[in-house]
Motif scaffolding. Sequence first.
Motif, PDB file in Angstrom:
ATOM      1  N   TYR A  67       0.841  -1.195   0.000  1.00 54.17           N
ATOM      2  CA  TYR A  67       0.000   0.000   0.000  1.00 54.17           C
ATOM      3  C   TYR A  67       0.875   1.242   0.000  1.00 54.17           C
ATOM      4  O   TYR A  67       2.069   1.181   0.255  1.00 54.17           O
ATOM      5  N   LYS A  68       0.225   2.372  -0.290  1.00 55.52           N
ATOM      6  CA  LYS A  68       0.865   3.684  -0.204  1.00 55.52           C
ATOM      7  C   LYS A  68      -0.007   4.551   0.696  1.00 55.52           C
ATOM      8  O   LYS A  68      -1.221   4.377   0.771  1.00 55.52           O
ATOM      9  N   HIS A  69       0.634   5.484   1.370  1.00 62.07           N
ATOM     10  CA  HIS A  69      -0.050   6.419   2.268  1.00 62.07           C
ATOM     11  C   HIS A  69       0.212   7.825   1.739  1.00 62.07           C
ATOM     12  O   HIS A  69       1.355   8.210   1.555  1.00 62.07           O
ATOM     13  N   TYR A  70      -0.860   8.562   1.487  1.00 61.91           N
ATOM     14  CA  TYR A  70      -0.767   9.936   0.994  1.00 61.91           C
ATOM     15  C   TYR A  70      -1.531  10.849   1.937  1.00 61.91           C
ATOM     16  O   TYR A  70      -2.451  10.412   2.636  1.00 61.91           O
ATOM     17  N   HIS A 117      -6.208  11.680   4.909  1.00 55.04           N
ATOM     18  CA  HIS A 117      -5.249  10.601   4.729  1.00 55.04           C
ATOM     19  C   HIS A 117      -5.843   9.637   3.706  1.00 55.04           C
ATOM     20  O   HIS A 117      -7.045   9.365   3.725  1.00 55.04           O
ATOM     21  N   PHE A 118      -4.981   9.117   2.844  1.00 54.19           N
ATOM     22  CA  PHE A 118      -5.392   8.116   1.863  1.00 54.19           C
ATOM     23  C   PHE A 118      -4.517   6.887   2.042  1.00 54.19           C
ATOM     24  O   PHE A 118      -3.306   6.972   1.913  1.00 54.19           O
ATOM     25  N   LEU A 119      -5.133   5.767   2.340  1.00 54.67           N
ATOM     26  CA  LEU A 119      -4.437   4.491   2.366  1.00 54.67           C
ATOM     27  C   LEU A 119      -4.875   3.788   1.088  1.00 54.67           C
ATOM     28  O   LEU A 119      -6.044   3.425   0.944  1.00 54.67           O
ATOM     29  N   VAL A 120      -3.960   3.646   0.135  1.00 55.67           N
ATOM     30  CA  VAL A 120      -4.281   3.098  -1.186  1.00 55.67           C
ATOM     31  C   VAL A 120      -3.602   1.736  -1.325  1.00 55.67           C
ATOM     32  O   VAL A 120      -2.373   1.648  -1.265  1.00 55.67           O
ATOM     33  N   TYR A 121      -4.408   0.705  -1.509  1.00 61.40           N
ATOM     34  CA  TYR A 121      -3.844  -0.639  -1.668  1.00 61.40           C
ATOM     35  C   TYR A 121      -3.259  -0.780  -3.071  1.00 61.40           C
ATOM     36  O   TYR A 121      -3.775  -0.228  -4.036  1.00 61.40           O
ATOM     37  N   ASN A 122      -2.181  -1.531  -3.188  1.00 63.15           N
ATOM     38  CA  ASN A 122      -1.398  -1.605  -4.416  1.00 63.15           C
ATOM     39  C   ASN A 122      -1.851  -2.715  -5.364  1.00 63.15           C
ATOM     40  O   ASN A 122      -1.046  -3.341  -6.033  1.00 63.15           O
ATOM     41  N   CYS A 123      -3.139  -2.974  -5.427  1.00 61.14           N
ATOM     42  CA  CYS A 123      -3.667  -4.007  -6.322  1.00 61.14           C
ATOM     43  C   CYS A 123      -5.063  -3.573  -6.778  1.00 61.14           C
ATOM     44  O   CYS A 123      -5.983  -3.477  -5.968  1.00 61.14           O
TER      45      CYS A 123
END
Length: 194
Positions: A79-82, A137-143
């Motif tokens: 995941y990425k955190h923005y 906050h955005f927690l974006v899963y990498n799939c």
Amino acid sequence: MAIFKAVVNPATGAGIGHATPQKLEEYLKYEEERGERGLRKRKTEHITVINADAEDFSASCADVAARFNSCRDYDSLKYKHYVQGFAPEDSHLISKDKCHALGVEFARDVWGDFPVLVVTHFEQEVEGTGEYHWHNHFLVYNCAVTDGHKLDTSRSELYAQKLFVASQANAHGLTRRGLVIEDGELRSTRMDEK
């Protein structure tokens, strides 16, 4: 202030997100202390989940990864955190609802195929000024849920995301310190300039 940034490890400058997103999900959603009956207290009610289960975002992400046999290696970026932030001096122009709506609009436009957790936080008053710091906050899963492809985390993609945030701020009359659009191009300014 219309700031948008990817959260990285301060020691290495590398992206975070090699473990499951569960700890970050809990940190973003809940206070560390528990309520009277031992129940976790939410930090905010402004939480939106896109392409995943709202009650257990992390488990939904694991299901997507399993479906596409992706993001399963120990070392893979899961995941990425923005963070998208707004200036304290814009407190009179933005509410918690509006801040959250801007975050959800951004997430749907930029990461529409990915599981995304959008959480709006409201920091306390800034040094007795009567101004507050709103941020998403955005927690974006990498799939991706559509075909399992991974996030584009290139510099050009980050630039496009920053341009979107600056355009949003421009459209809503918000301060764009740090992200300024001149002649259709995104310009970066020092943080102490207006």
